[in-house]
Design a protein around this motif. Structure first.
Motif, PDB file in Angstrom:
ATOM      1  N   SER A   1      45.574  30.388  39.626  1.00 47.48           N
ATOM      2  CA  SER A   1      45.317  30.829  38.246  1.00 47.48           C
ATOM      3  C   SER A   1      44.831  32.276  38.206  1.00 47.48           C
ATOM      4  O   SER A   1      44.502  32.800  37.139  1.00 47.48           O
ATOM      5  CB  SER A   1      44.311  29.899  37.562  1.00 47.48           C
ATOM      6  N   GLU A   2      44.781  32.904  39.357  1.00 52.34           N
ATOM      7  CA  GLU A   2      44.502  34.343  39.447  1.00 52.34           C
ATOM      8  C   GLU A   2      43.188  34.732  38.766  1.00 52.34           C
ATOM      9  O   GLU A   2      43.086  35.778  38.116  1.00 52.34           O
ATOM     10  CB  GLU A   2      45.700  35.154  38.912  1.00 52.34           C
ATOM     11  N   GLY A   3      42.213  33.881  38.922  1.00 50.73           N
ATOM     12  CA  GLY A   3      40.889  34.205  38.404  1.00 50.73           C
ATOM     13  C   GLY A   3      40.755  34.122  36.914  1.00 50.73           C
ATOM     14  O   GLY A   3      39.747  34.564  36.356  1.00 50.73           O
ATOM     15  N   THR A   4      41.731  33.527  36.229  1.00 54.29           N
ATOM     16  CA  THR A   4      41.649  33.466  34.770  1.00 54.29           C
ATOM     17  C   THR A   4      41.000  32.179  34.253  1.00 54.29           C
ATOM     18  O   THR A   4      40.714  32.080  33.061  1.00 54.29           O
ATOM     19  CB  THR A   4      43.046  33.591  34.118  1.00 54.29           C
ATOM     20  N   LEU A   5      40.789  31.200  35.133  1.00 52.21           N
ATOM     21  CA  LEU A   5      40.159  29.952  34.709  1.00 52.21           C
ATOM     22  C   LEU A   5      38.827  29.707  35.408  1.00 52.21           C
ATOM     23  O   LEU A   5      38.074  28.814  35.021  1.00 52.21           O
ATOM     24  CB  LEU A   5      41.100  28.759  34.990  1.00 52.21           C
ATOM     25  N   GLY A   6      38.572  30.439  36.454  1.00 45.36           N
ATOM     26  CA  GLY A   6      37.341  30.262  37.215  1.00 45.36           C
ATOM     27  C   GLY A   6      37.404  31.161  38.431  1.00 45.36           C
ATOM     28  O   GLY A   6      38.476  31.644  38.803  1.00 45.36           O
ATOM     29  N   LEU A   7      36.238  31.422  39.027  1.00 46.02           N
ATOM     30  CA  LEU A   7      36.167  32.289  40.203  1.00 46.02           C
ATOM     31  C   LEU A   7      35.872  31.426  41.419  1.00 46.02           C
ATOM     32  O   LEU A   7      34.800  30.798  41.503  1.00 46.02           O
ATOM     33  CB  LEU A   7      35.066  33.331  40.012  1.00 46.02           C
ATOM     34  N   ILE A   8      36.796  31.374  42.347  1.00 45.83           N
ATOM     35  CA  ILE A   8      36.597  30.583  43.563  1.00 45.83           C
ATOM     36  C   ILE A   8      35.650  31.345  44.476  1.00 45.83           C
ATOM     37  O   ILE A   8      35.904  32.502  44.824  1.00 45.83           O
ATOM     38  CB  ILE A   8      37.945  30.301  44.249  1.00 45.83           C
TER      39      ILE A   8
ATOM     40  N   GLY B   1      42.344  47.093  27.388  1.00 46.83           N
ATOM     41  CA  GLY B   1      41.319  46.249  26.805  1.00 46.83           C
ATOM     42  C   GLY B   1      39.933  46.858  26.992  1.00 46.83           C
ATOM     43  O   GLY B   1      39.760  47.868  27.673  1.00 46.83           O
ATOM     44  N   PRO B   2      38.917  46.226  26.384  1.00 43.12           N
ATOM     45  CA  PRO B   2      37.543  46.722  26.489  1.00 43.12           C
ATOM     46  C   PRO B   2      37.109  46.827  27.960  1.00 43.12           C
ATOM     47  O   PRO B   2      37.438  45.959  28.767  1.00 43.12           O
ATOM     48  CB  PRO B   2      36.736  45.648  25.747  1.00 43.12           C
ATOM     49  N   LEU B   3      36.384  47.860  28.284  1.00 46.41           N
ATOM     50  CA  LEU B   3      36.013  48.160  29.664  1.00 46.41           C
ATOM     51  C   LEU B   3      35.292  46.962  30.319  1.00 46.41           C
ATOM     52  O   LEU B   3      34.228  46.554  29.856  1.00 46.41           O
ATOM     53  CB  LEU B   3      35.102  49.395  29.683  1.00 46.41           C
ATOM     54  N   PRO B   4      35.843  46.413  31.389  1.00 43.67           N
ATOM     55  CA  PRO B   4      35.218  45.249  32.031  1.00 43.67           C
ATOM     56  C   PRO B   4      34.346  45.676  33.215  1.00 43.67           C
ATOM     57  O   PRO B   4      34.223  46.860  33.507  1.00 43.67           O
ATOM     58  CB  PRO B   4      36.431  44.487  32.561  1.00 43.67           C
ATOM     59  N   VAL B   5      33.766  44.706  33.872  1.00 41.77           N
ATOM     60  CA  VAL B   5      33.176  44.952  35.183  1.00 41.77           C
ATOM     61  C   VAL B   5      34.095  44.323  36.227  1.00 41.77           C
ATOM     62  O   VAL B   5      34.801  43.354  35.953  1.00 41.77           O
ATOM     63  CB  VAL B   5      31.757  44.352  35.315  1.00 41.77           C
ATOM     64  N   VAL B   6      34.074  44.924  37.424  1.00 39.76           N
ATOM     65  CA  VAL B   6      34.779  44.331  38.562  1.00 39.76           C
ATOM     66  C   VAL B   6      33.767  43.505  39.335  1.00 39.76           C
ATOM     67  O   VAL B   6      32.630  43.935  39.544  1.00 39.76           O
ATOM     68  CB  VAL B   6      35.377  45.439  39.462  1.00 39.76           C
ATOM     69  N   LEU B   7      34.163  42.290  39.729  1.00 43.74           N
ATOM     70  CA  LEU B   7      33.283  41.472  40.563  1.00 43.74           C
ATOM     71  C   LEU B   7      33.950  41.312  41.924  1.00 43.74           C
ATOM     72  O   LEU B   7      34.982  40.648  42.035  1.00 43.74           O
ATOM     73  CB  LEU B   7      33.021  40.113  39.903  1.00 43.74           C
ATOM     74  N   SER B   8      33.366  41.988  42.906  1.00 40.82           N
ATOM     75  CA  SER B   8      33.952  41.942  44.251  1.00 40.82           C
ATOM     76  C   SER B   8      33.205  40.934  45.114  1.00 40.82           C
ATOM     77  O   SER B   8      31.971  40.902  45.120  1.00 40.82           O
ATOM     78  CB  SER B   8      33.875  43.325  44.901  1.00 40.82           C
ATOM     79  N   VAL B   9      33.960  40.146  45.870  1.00 36.26           N
ATOM     80  CA  VAL B   9      33.336  39.137  46.743  1.00 36.26           C
ATOM     81  C   VAL B   9      33.128  39.667  48.162  1.00 36.26           C
ATOM     82  O   VAL B   9      32.845  38.898  49.074  1.00 36.26           O
ATOM     83  CB  VAL B   9      34.180  37.834  46.779  1.00 36.26           C
TER      84      VAL B   9
ATOM     85  N   VAL C   1      31.716  40.323  27.831  1.00 38.47           N
ATOM     86  CA  VAL C   1      32.334  41.395  28.622  1.00 38.47           C
ATOM     87  C   VAL C   1      33.257  40.785  29.671  1.00 38.47           C
ATOM     88  O   VAL C   1      32.898  39.797  30.324  1.00 38.47           O
ATOM     89  CB  VAL C   1      31.243  42.268  29.288  1.00 38.47           C
ATOM     90  N   GLY C   2      34.422  41.348  29.819  1.00 38.40           N
ATOM     91  CA  GLY C   2      35.408  40.842  30.769  1.00 38.40           C
ATOM     92  C   GLY C   2      35.001  41.085  32.216  1.00 38.40           C
ATOM     93  O   GLY C   2      34.305  42.050  32.537  1.00 38.40           O
ATOM     94  N   ILE C   3      35.447  40.187  33.088  1.00 35.80           N
ATOM     95  CA  ILE C   3      35.177  40.272  34.527  1.00 35.80           C
ATOM     96  C   ILE C   3      36.514  40.291  35.254  1.00 35.80           C
ATOM     97  O   ILE C   3      37.329  39.368  35.090  1.00 35.80           O
ATOM     98  CB  ILE C   3      34.384  39.042  35.017  1.00 35.80           C
ATOM     99  N   VAL C   4      36.734  41.327  36.054  1.00 37.76           N
ATOM    100  CA  VAL C   4      37.951  41.378  36.867  1.00 37.76           C
ATOM    101  C   VAL C   4      37.572  41.027  38.299  1.00 37.76           C
ATOM    102  O   VAL C   4      36.857  41.779  38.958  1.00 37.76           O
ATOM    103  CB  VAL C   4      38.599  42.774  36.809  1.00 37.76           C
ATOM    104  N   PRO C   5      38.008  39.866  38.785  1.00 34.74           N
ATOM    105  CA  PRO C   5      37.648  39.490  40.148  1.00 34.74           C
ATOM    106  C   PRO C   5      38.435  40.309  41.169  1.00 34.74           C
ATOM    107  O   PRO C   5      39.617  40.618  40.967  1.00 34.74           O
ATOM    108  CB  PRO C   5      38.029  38.006  40.223  1.00 34.74           C
ATOM    109  N   TYR C   6      37.744  40.650  42.256  1.00 31.34           N
ATOM    110  CA  TYR C   6      38.342  41.532  43.257  1.00 31.34           C
ATOM    111  C   TYR C   6      38.021  40.968  44.634  1.00 31.34           C
ATOM    112  O   TYR C   6      36.868  40.738  44.969  1.00 31.34           O
ATOM    113  CB  TYR C   6      37.743  42.939  43.109  1.00 31.34           C
ATOM    114  N   ALA C   7      39.077  40.744  45.423  1.00 33.11           N
ATOM    115  CA  ALA C   7      38.851  40.230  46.779  1.00 33.11           C
ATOM    116  C   ALA C   7      39.297  41.307  47.770  1.00 33.11           C
ATOM    117  O   ALA C   7      38.598  42.290  47.973  1.00 33.11           O
ATOM    118  CB  ALA C   7      39.583  38.905  46.963  1.00 33.11           C
ATOM    119  N   GLY C   8      40.495  41.189  48.336  1.00 35.60           N
ATOM    120  CA  GLY C   8      40.930  42.193  49.302  1.00 35.60           C
ATOM    121  C   GLY C   8      41.611  43.402  48.680  1.00 35.60           C
ATOM    122  O   GLY C   8      41.837  44.410  49.347  1.00 35.60           O
TER     123      GLY C   8
ATOM    124  N   GLN D   1      44.279  42.505  40.170  1.00 30.98           N
ATOM    125  CA  GLN D   1      42.913  42.870  40.555  1.00 30.98           C
ATOM    126  C   GLN D   1      42.377  44.107  39.848  1.00 30.98           C
ATOM    127  O   GLN D   1      41.326  44.617  40.220  1.00 30.98           O
ATOM    128  CB  GLN D   1      42.820  43.046  42.069  1.00 30.98           C
ATOM    129  N   LEU D   2      43.073  44.587  38.827  1.00 27.34           N
ATOM    130  CA  LEU D   2      42.509  45.724  38.097  1.00 27.34           C
ATOM    131  C   LEU D   2      42.907  45.664  36.629  1.00 27.34           C
ATOM    132  O   LEU D   2      43.999  45.261  36.253  1.00 27.34           O
ATOM    133  CB  LEU D   2      42.927  47.063  38.731  1.00 27.34           C
TER     134      LEU D   2
END
Lengths: 474, 474
Positions: free
Chosen positions: B203-210, B87-95, B67-74, B82-83
């Motif tokens: 890399s805009e969250g496409t290679l890893g989540l800082i 594609g298949p419905l992902p989850v948002v991961l907010s920090v 399942v895809g993860i869309v990282p979300y900060a501010g 950030q959205l």
């Protein structure tokens, strides 16, 4: 790194046809040696391409033949990155005929240099245009841009201007399949995808061969002030740096720390080098600041040193009153690596530490070495502003280093373990090369190491680029 | 990006069990909108981890479920990074619950911030400690460190301090398989292998989540001088910058260019914003310099502006005589993006150009737009010191932007083609997100694009990290 084969006569014939007969030479000894004499390399031939297209063609031919390529720039590296010590016989690819400065643009503040340009020549070209290219290090008279970028070299101006990577806006490079990436950017802001520039810089030629770079130029400081300061400890030196920063802000360009052991080595091994007057403290700092004329860096340095003397932070301070006196201060600093070489170190360490852990490192490091032999001498010097120390261990006075061959490995490991435990780096500015591949496996974050291996497999699946450097296996 | 599936109830149950019920929420609208209202996102849930370990656990569960993860900060990004729009419905991961400043060390000059820290809070923490964290941009009151690093944000101080990547010594990050990389370095020199930090940054969250970063602190300038200068052209502004550099050296921290169109938009859309007195020229520069007290930046700025006025380079110049006047100058600059939003742009461009090509870009850009409609208005403003311009195109006075929907694509393409042809970047400081994935394919060096795809396949083979951002396919 599986599946490579030795360079054979067929490949050499193809390379000769493609690049011309003068572009292929038998490997003279200089390509197979390195400054400290710790590695001996082997190669079937040296390739001397004149252009990026020729580099690409050579890489394509080697890739097709599954033959390793060892990139060679100035040959000044201290960790064996520039010579193959094991594995199927590779070819050396030297950039020494790619020495063109393709452009120098004052409006853009950019100089575009080919990989074979010698650093001193780039500095001189910038100077002739009234600008500064700030990268400066001991081997600048022979180190070449390609190697400086491949190793992300540091030097004496990192405090103010950053490492080599920070001075590079863009690169041209040849990847492992011969693809040329042309990204000689002249802009400071560019977020067009993953930053391959920073990935290739510091990868020591294992992910791609940098053939040219756009380098940043800076305003040349109109006024420079230089001082030689005696301090009682590295902690005092750090406090001195904080004090001087209050006075000088961003104008401080160098803040070099030396132990008096280094001065004694210079006096012993290079007696022709003039030394500043002695002073009652064990450590010296060479500090330099530069800025526009109206910034009065001389007055401000004097004010800061006055405060440091008044508060007891500095035991003594001399401000250079002439270019000749400045040359004396720098001459000592620059003589230390050569003096070290003549004295003969048991073990040399290129480490960086968080400044807050420096005193602890020196105390615990001294105790560790005393446990090996109470007479061991340490010459610790380096770029304190960056936390980058060269912590070099020497035999007791009167003894040769050969007697310590048996403990060298243990000394190195103990020093590296300590630096690592304190949050430091054991490869600060010289790279990993072939000397520190085991250290990478020992100290790197395991997740980072796995990611590095995945990247290597992705960009150089046959492993032809600088085989054996950085990653011993992947 | 093949093989992903929509987030289903099983996965959400597992995430709820692992992270706790309060860590999983239905997606409020704010997670599915972005500031310019051009994209609408979709997500099955918003994850709100409190720690790096929880981020890692969430990534492992999503990876196992494909399942895809869309990282979300501010949520302040302007390119839809950030959205998820397809594609298949992902989850948002907010920090947003990871907001701890883990450390602030004055000796090391380092602040360690979790990804959810708001930039303004980091600035304030540095200020409270007598230091400067220089990153500064319009959205600093809500932008978070994780997103600023993911996009390598720029802003108004890049001229002196660099982009976000240049302010980061190390990162902690979670890779696509849940591996945590812990590299929160505090040293300025570290060459322990490939620079994953720089690869992940931008890399805009496409290679890893800082998840956290060690950030560099700088001496806070004791004295700041700010001026508002009228110039007749961007070329004159560049000459002014060169003149001021001779006087002020490295002390110049901001050099912002504005066309009077922007001032007119502010007067029209935000009449409560006070404007400086008018001046007889079409362009304005806001320049700021700062340094230690002894550096006399005020005097030097005055001297430089005096020279610029004498030589005709500047038509008028005001030096702020109070903090209130400085606030007026900055208030205008900061109001321009909001005024633009209210006026309603047809097309906005975040481009960087080599300074030497700037005049040509504006001349040819104007001609291109005149070919579409002679009444089109351009509000060009930005960070001239970096060559970074926001070149925003508006409908003729009195017309709405809807009438130009049909030509928007052509306008954008023409502007981007021109910037690219002149050696510029079409993604200077906002990133690519989902808005510019086709631009990447159009403008990126093909070899670089292939290498990017290989790296993506190597580090995120299932494509779960921010699917659809940066690389539309790989």
């Amino acid at each position: 790194m599986t599946g490579l084969v030795p360079a054979g006569p067929d490949l050499l014939d193809r390379l000769r046809s493609a690049l011309g007969p003068e572009a292929l030479r038998p490997p003279e000894p200089r390509y197979l040696e390195e400054p400290r004499g710790r590695f001996a390399g082997a190669a079937a031939a040296v390739l001397l391409p004149r252009s990026t297209a020729e580099v690409a063609e050579a890489v394509r031919l080697c890739a097709a033949a599954r033959v390793g390529i060892v990139p060679y720039a100035g040959g000044t590296g201290l960790v064996g990155g520039q010579l193959a010590t094991a594995g199927p016989l590779p070819v050396v690819l030297s950039v020494e005929r790619m020495t063109r400065i393709r452009d120098l643009d004052l409006v853009d503040g950019v100089l575009i240099a080919e990989a074979g340009c010698v650093l001193a020549d780039v500095q001189a070209a910038a100077r002739a245009a009234g600008r500064l290219f700030p990268l400066s290090l001991a081997s600048e008279g022979s180190a070449r841009i390609g190697g400086l970028l491949a190793t992300n070299a540091g030097g004496i101006t990192v405090l103010r201007y950053g490492n080599t990577r920070d001075l590079c806006l863009g690169i041209e490079a040849v990847l492992a399949d011969g693809t040329v990436i042309e990204e000689l950017r002249r802009v400071r802001k560019d977020n067009m995808g993953y930053d391959l520039r920073h990935l290739l810089i510091g990868s020591e030629g294992t992910l791609g061969l940098i053939t040219a770079a756009s380098l940043r130029l800076f305003p040349a400081p109109a006024e420079t002030a230089t001082a030689w300061v005696a301090v009682t400890s590295p902690t005092a030196a750090l406090d001195l740096l904080a004090t001087l920063r209050e006075e000088l802000g961003a104008a401080i360009s160098a803040f070099e720390l030396m132990h008096v052991q280094g001065l004694a080595f210079v006096a012993e091994a290079l007696p022709q080098v003039p030394l500043p007057p002695d002073a009652p403290a064990d450590w010296r700092v060479l500090v330099e600041a530069g800025d526009a004329a109206g910034a009065h860096v001389g007055d401000r340095l004097e004010a800061g040193l006055g405060r440091a003397l008044d508060s007891g932070l500095a035991a003594d301070a001399l401000i250079a009153q002439s270019e000749a006196q400045r040359a004396v201060f720098w001459g000592v600093r620059e003589a230390i690596p050569e003096a070290n070489r003549r004295i003969g170190a048991i073990s040399s360490h290129d480490i960086a530490l968080p400044p807050s852990r420096l005193a602890e490192f020196l105390a615990r490091g001294g105790a560790l070495l005393a446990g090996v032999d109470a007479g061991l001498r340490v010459n610790c010097f380096g770029h304190l502003g960056d936390g980058n120390l060269h912590y070099n261990v020497f035999p007791p006075a009167g003894q040769g280093r050969a007697a310590f061959d048996a403990v060298r490995g243990a000394v190195t490991e103990a020093v590296h373990d300590l630096a690592h435990a304190l949050g430091g780096s054991i490869a600060a500015e010289h790279g990993l090369g072939r000397l520190k591949t085991a250290d990478l496996e020992r100290y790197a974050d395991p997740g980072k190491l796995a990611a590095m291996r995945a990247i290597k497999r992705a960009l150089d699946p046959a492993g032809i680029l600088n085989p054996g450097a950085v990653l011993a296996r992947w």
